[in-house]
Each structure stands twice: as structure tokens, then as C-alpha cells.
Design an enzyme around this catalytic site. Structure first.
Site, short mmCIF file in Angstrom:
data_model
loop_
_atom_site.label_atom_id
_atom_site.label_comp_id
_atom_site.label_asym_id
_atom_site.label_seq_id
_atom_site.Cartn_x
_atom_site.Cartn_y
_atom_site.Cartn_z
N SER A 129 0.83 -1.21 0.00
CA SER A 129 0.00 0.00 0.00
C SER A 129 0.86 1.25 0.00
O SER A 129 1.96 1.27 0.59
CB SER A 129 -0.89 0.00 1.25
OG SER A 129 -1.49 1.26 1.43
N TYR A 153 -1.19 -0.65 10.65
CA TYR A 153 -1.49 -1.19 9.31
C TYR A 153 -0.32 -0.91 8.36
O TYR A 153 0.16 -1.80 7.65
CB TYR A 153 -2.79 -0.57 8.78
CG TYR A 153 -3.00 -0.77 7.31
CD1 TYR A 153 -3.21 -2.04 6.78
CD2 TYR A 153 -2.96 0.32 6.42
CE1 TYR A 153 -3.39 -2.21 5.42
CE2 TYR A 153 -3.14 0.14 5.07
CZ TYR A 153 -3.35 -1.13 4.56
OH TYR A 153 -3.51 -1.31 3.22
N LYS A 157 2.30 -3.66 6.55
CA LYS A 157 2.56 -3.80 5.11
C LYS A 157 4.05 -3.70 4.82
O LYS A 157 4.60 -4.47 4.03
CB LYS A 157 1.78 -2.74 4.32
CG LYS A 157 0.29 -3.03 4.21
CD LYS A 157 0.04 -4.30 3.39
CE LYS A 157 -1.43 -4.58 3.21
NZ LYS A 157 -1.69 -5.87 2.52
#
Ligand code: UD1
Length: 354
Positions: A129, A153, A157
């Protein structure tokens, strides 16, 4: 190729399954159904002329953290490649549930990448991302900008990207690429597939569509004092079909390389920043529906501008996004109108996955 798609029942996964099938590849979807939809997989088969269970598209329920539970199915499928979408994807949620994010996104990636290599997979694509760049990188951001995630988050990633590199070192026969997505929106042009967030959407465009459809009275615009051309935030919105095609192009490119090109990291965006107000106006113009909106305070963690440098994948793979904002809005609205309740086949919100 025979392609295992983890998270293939989610928004990005299901559209990629449809494009893989339409491109002649065979697909096994593995999904935990924590948030994905069985109907999405059925429709991916339907729109591609390769119905679920008809020989070219199959489905297994499984958790990426425990691929041994479906090891027989994975071994029997004997994937040539794996596209690993399965994961949790809400920065806000990750602040409250970091362990779940590290477990699914980091440990799950390690498990699935190794299981894939052992099952004979020769290519691995990993869903990363733009969030790994954090809030300091200047737009347009290139792949070699220093990462600086700002949420669990984002960290999960970035850590999973390292996992992909380490698994590639241990299993060099499996080529690997990391794809960093910007803001995927839109829907399949058939109107049969689209984004189906559980409950109130956290992301802009699904919310806009539901306001236009009358499900919510108004859109709250999170901030209009950014240093941008109209004060609202800038994002690099990309049509989900372009993103799906990027996966197929990358997969085919990786498989065709005679020499191991090393772990590639590429941005998946359009390279064009569009403001929140511009997206709202485009939606109103294309659909003829008003989108009542009101400016409210900032959402924690939001940045002023995010936009991809897109020349690296264009130069090597030859892929570039080709759809514009009008296509994104038209296809999103067709999906919303034809499926006001989404797929309508899920039991509960669960933790959100890609
Ligand atoms: C978000 C995530 C990103 C994730 C992506 C998944 C954050 C900080 N980032 O990106 O990590 O990969 O979703 O698709 O959450 N907006 C409104 N009103 C709304 C919703 C959004 O004004 O009701 C604004 C936001 O403030 C933002 C823009 O619209 O400026 C885009 O928001 P969103 O669609 O949530 O995407 P990102 O925040 O860019």
C-alpha cells in the site's frame, strides 16, 4: 498459468480474478470470508465466462495464517503463481487491534509465501500500500522514497514487504514483486461486481455512492484547509480494473523473465492527483445526482496529498492505467444502482480485509 489468489473474495481480489480468467489463466481462490463475499467470486466467474466449479475457477475457505489446513487443496492445485491479497486494511482499526494486523498481514504473508514456494509456485505478487510512504514523502512519490508508516497497518505492510524479500532469498525459484496501491475505486463495467464494505464505508467513493443513492444524508468532507488547489485532500484514484490488469501484466512479465529480476517494488496508481471536491463534482456531473456534502474537521492520520510516480512499472512491464475519473464514477454508480445492498451474502463486519 494456474494462479492461487488469496483474498480473492474481496474487492481488489475478485476483480483481479475476473481479469485473470478473461486473460486465459485458471484460478483457485483462497479466502477466510472474514469480510469477503462468495457471490463476488461467483460473479468474477460469470463475467469472465469461467463459472465457479466449471474447471477454471475454484474456491477454498482458508486462513493465510494456517495454510497447512488447506495444504492438500493447494498441493492438488499446483499453482504456477500466487497473488496474495488477503489481509486486513483499515489504518484506524489497526490502531485498536495491532496484534490482529501483525498476525494476519505479516505472519500470514510469511506462511502463504513459503507454502506457495513449497507447492511449486514460480511467481508471488504481494499487495502492499501507498500507506508505507507515510506523510512526509513529496508527491509524486517514487518507489525508492524512504518508507515511514504512521499506523500499525502501514507498518504491517512494510514488514510484510521484508518478509517477501526474505522468503525470496530462501526460495529464489519463486520470483516476487511488491505492488503498492494508491486509491483503488470504481467497479467492473458489467455492474455485477464492485466494492461492498460492511457497514458504513470508511473510504470516500463508496460513501459518495451511498449518499447519491440516498442511504446517507450527506458526505462529510474531512478538511478543506489543506495546501492544495481547492483546500481538500489530493489522492491518486485508480480504477479497480486498471489495478487488476496491472496484476496480470506483472504476473506475465515476471513469469517471462529468463533471469531472476530480484524483488521488484512498483507503485500502482495513475500518477494524477485529484481532490476530494473534484471527485464529488465529477460524480455529480457523470451521474446527474446531487451529493450533499459538508466540510467537517480533519480525520486523524489523513495527509494533504498522495500521488504515485508511475514510470517504473511502465518502463519495465509496459503497464499504465488507462481509465479516467469518468470511468471510475460511471462504473461505481452502475454497481451501486444495480446492487443497492451490495452482494448481500455476508454475516457480519469482521475485521476488514483487502
Ligand atoms: C485509506 C487508508 C489507506 C488504505 C486505503 C484503502 C487512511 C489514512 N488511509 O486511504 O491506508 O490503503 O484507504 O482504500 O485511512 N474522505 C472524506 N470523507 C469520507 C471519506 C474520506 O472527506 O467520508 C477523504 C479523506 O479524508 C481523504 C480522501 O477522502 O482525504 C480519501 O479517503 P479514503 O478513501 O479513506 O482513502 P485514504 O485515506 O487515502
Amino acid at each position: 498459468m494456474r494462479v492461487l489468489v488469496t483474498g480473492g473474495a474481496g474487492f481488489l481480489g475478485s476483480h483481479t480474478v475476473a481479469v485473470l480468467l478473461a486473460s486465459g489463466h485458471d484460478v483457485l481462490v483462497m479466502d477466510s470470508f472474514a469480510s469477503g463475499s462468495r457471490t463476488a467470486v461467483e460473479r468474477a466467474g460469470e463475467v469472465s465466462g469461467a463459472p465457479l466449479g466449471g474447471g477454471r475457477l475454484d474456491l477454498v475457505t482458508g486462513d493465510v495464517r494456517h495454510p497447512e489446513q488447506v495444504a492438500d487443496r493447494l498441493a492438488a492445485f499446483a499453482p504456477d503463481a500466487v497473488v496474495h491479497f488477503a489481509g486486513l486494511k483499515s489504518p484506524t482499526e489497526s490502531v485498536a487491534h495491532p496484534a490482529a494486523y501483525y498476525s494476519v498481514n505479516v505472519a500470514g504473508t510469511a506462511q502463504i509465501a513459503e507454502a506457495a514456494a513449497r507447492a511449486g509456485s514460480r511467481v508471488l505478487l504481494f499487495s502492499s500500500s501507498a500507506t508505507v510512504y507515510g506523510d512526509e514523502a513529496p508527491a509524486p512519490v517514487a518507489e525508492d522514497a524512504p518508507p515511514a508508516p504512521v499506523s500499525p497497518y502501514g507498518w504491517s505492510k512494510l514488514m510484510a514487504e521484508q518478509v517477501v524479500r526474505d522468503v525470496h532469498t530462501a526460495h529464489p525459484g519463486q520470483r516476487a514483486a511488491v505492488l503498492r496501491y494508491f486509491n483503488p475505486v470504481g467497479a467492473h463495467p458489467s455492474g455485477r461486481m464492485g466494492e461492498d464494505p460492511a457497514g458504513e464505508p470508511a473510504n470516500l467513493m463508496p460513501y459518495v455512492a451511498r449518499v447519491a443513492a440516498g442511504h446517507y444524508p450527506e458526505l462529510k468532507v474531512f478538511g478543506a484547509d489543506f495546501a492544495t488547489r481547492d483546500g481538500s485532500a489530493v489522492r491518486d484514484f485508480i480504477h479497480v480494473m486498471d489495478l487488476a490488469e496491472a496484476h496480470v501484466a506483472t504476473l506475465e512479465w515476471m513469469a517471462a523473465q529468463a533471469e531472476d529480476p530480484g524483488v521488484k517494488v512498483w507503485n500502482i496508481g495513475r500518477g494524477e492527483g485529484v481532490t476530494v471536491f473534484e471527485m464529488v463534482r465529477a460524480f455529480e456531473e457523470v451521474t446527474g445526482r446531487p451529493v450533499p456534502h459538508r466540510v467537517v474537521g480533519l480525520r486523524a492520520g489523513d495527509i494533504a496529498e498522495s500521488c504515485a510516480a508511475v514510470d517504473a512499472i511502465a518502463a519495465e512491464v509496459g503497464w499504465r492505467a488507462r481509465r479516467g475519473v469518468e470511468d471510475m464514477v460511471r462504473d461505481l454508480w452502475a454497481w451501486q444502482q444495480a446492487n443497492p445492498g451490495g452482494y448481500g451474502d455476508r454475516s457480519g463486519p469482521g475485521l476488514r480485509s483487502a
